[in-house]
Design an enzyme around this catalytic site. Sequence first.
Site, mmCIF file in Angstrom:
data_model
loop_
_atom_site.group_PDB
_atom_site.id
_atom_site.type_symbol
_atom_site.label_atom_id
_atom_site.label_comp_id
_atom_site.label_asym_id
_atom_site.label_seq_id
_atom_site.Cartn_x
_atom_site.Cartn_y
_atom_site.Cartn_z
ATOM 1 N N LYS A 5 3.301 12.437 35.471
ATOM 2 C CA LYS A 5 4.319 11.882 35.837
ATOM 3 C C LYS A 5 5.173 11.325 34.455
ATOM 4 C CE LYS A 5 3.232 13.313 39.641
ATOM 5 N NZ LYS A 5 1.647 13.586 39.711
ATOM 6 N N ASP A 53 -3.868 1.520 41.200
ATOM 7 C CA ASP A 53 -2.420 3.240 40.361
ATOM 8 C C ASP A 53 -1.120 2.993 39.423
ATOM 9 O OD1 ASP A 53 -1.338 6.085 40.520
ATOM 10 O OD2 ASP A 53 -2.667 6.963 41.874
HETATM 11 N N1 LCS Z 1 -1.141 9.166 41.453
HETATM 12 C C1 LCS Z 1 -0.043 9.682 42.580
HETATM 13 C C2 LCS Z 1 0.689 8.112 42.594
HETATM 14 C C3 LCS Z 1 0.443 10.040 42.413
HETATM 15 O O1 LCS Z 1 2.167 10.527 42.588
HETATM 16 C C4 LCS Z 1 -0.446 11.649 42.357
HETATM 17 C C5 LCS Z 1 0.430 13.194 41.645
HETATM 18 C C6 LCS Z 1 -1.424 11.389 41.881
HETATM 19 C C7 LCS Z 1 -2.164 10.322 41.573
HETATM 20 C C8 LCS Z 1 -2.679 12.710 41.426
HETATM 21 O O2 LCS Z 1 -1.663 12.862 39.895
HETATM 22 P P1 LCS Z 1 -2.034 14.676 39.462
HETATM 23 O O3 LCS Z 1 -3.951 15.262 40.147
HETATM 24 O O4 LCS Z 1 -1.299 15.633 40.314
HETATM 25 O O5 LCS Z 1 -1.825 14.536 37.803
HETATM 26 N N2 LCS Z 1 1.586 12.831 43.134
HETATM 27 C C9 LCS Z 1 2.284 14.077 43.334
HETATM 28 C C10 LCS Z 1 3.669 13.899 43.874
HETATM 29 O O6 LCS Z 1 4.160 13.230 44.448
HETATM 30 N N3 LCS Z 1 4.226 15.462 44.060
HETATM 31 O O7 LCS Z 1 2.892 16.262 43.641
HETATM 32 C C11 LCS Z 1 1.652 15.219 42.915
#
Ligand code: LCS
Length: 400
Positions: A213, A188
């Site tokens: 992000k 990741d």
């Molecule tokens: N991988 C990492 C390292 C993340 O920080 C997040 C979301 C995801 C995968 C999942 O991605 P999403 O489905 O939300 O696009 N991290 C978040 C956080 O730290 N705060 O809110 C979402």
Amino acid sequence: MSKGRKSRELKKASQIIHSGQFGDPIFGEVSVPIFQSSTFAFPSAQEGADRFGGRKSGYIYTRLSNPTTRALEDSLATLERGFGAMATATGMAAINTVFLALLDQGSHVVSTDCVYGATRVVLQSEYTRFGVRTTFVDTTDLTNIERAIEPSTRLLFIETPTNPTMKITDIRESAAIAHRHGIPVMVDNTFASPYLQRPLELGADIVVHSLTKFLNGHSDVVGGGIVTAREDLFKRIRRILNVFGSTMDPHQAWLILRGIKTLALRLEKAQENAMRLAEFLNRHPKVTWVTYPGLPHHPQHDTARKQMDGFGSMLCFGVRNGLAGGVVVMDSVGLITLAVSLGGIETLIEHPASMTHTSVPVAEREEAGISDDLVRLSVGCEDFEDLREDLDQALNRIPD
Ligand code: LCS
């Protein structure tokens, strides 16, 4: 055919701007158009059959592929130096699509212990329903990876830097261990982005992203991405994405393509701010500890130097009076926004134990280093002095 292929020969900052742009514009357009069409007409019945049969390339239906989404996929594949990429509805959709493609009943996964909360929960509480087990270990210590591997291990999953503890795992060394056992490695890369870290070059087989992000960078859209090093993995995962259907919408893809163009500019500014804020926090009397890979006392500072092109713009810290002190800071910031998510142009602050990682059981959270006093900062591109002043006045409200 997009310029993405040719852009592989460019330097990193130029690639970020030019990858995924069409080489054959329709009206000379400079920005990739949004192809807001769910389906694509076949010039003949034979052509339709040939496209479905894989004998001819061409668009069929947007769940399977779309020109705007394809442009984003070309860009991701170029930036991550992969064979091919897939855009997904969210970051979790990307992660789950790979899990669904590679894991069977009885499969075992070795994973970094400190991963994004939902990633941990889905492995721990959902895949177990289908007989998939996961061993979570501190992957910064390579011997833990070796020890956790079992005959049924089908995947090594690494998050580096970790959310929110900023631990760094040596990608090259862990990939070498996994490959000795014939196990593919997925990284990741959300916290670093391909501007700072390219896991496939270090031996990983698959990279996943929350494009929500840094790559999008403007806190206005969610999205995910998968990049594979090899064609066989690409085909296997694409098949699963097509039938499970967590595909990205073309409008979403367009916004992310637009965001990517300024990735280098945004990250250079944000990580400069982060380094200076880390040093400021490190000296502040109300701050008890700071974790930022760019600080020489970070336990994996040398690994970060070795495998990253910069230390990024995420950091975490603890303050006097633990969580109570952290709450004072979060409730007192003015310019800085109290919100989850990260990697946007604006600075965000949050408390993982009660917010992003609250669904991880307390004992496991503590074991993974997500202490109750940990406050996370996603540093943006504002003027450094404004950020320093805002944090300083908030910290000074913590009682002595
Ligand atoms: N991988 C990492 C390292 C993340 O920080 C997040 C979301 C995801 C995968 C999942 O991605 P999403 O489905 O939300 O696009 N991290 C978040 C956080 O730290 N705060 O809110 C979402």
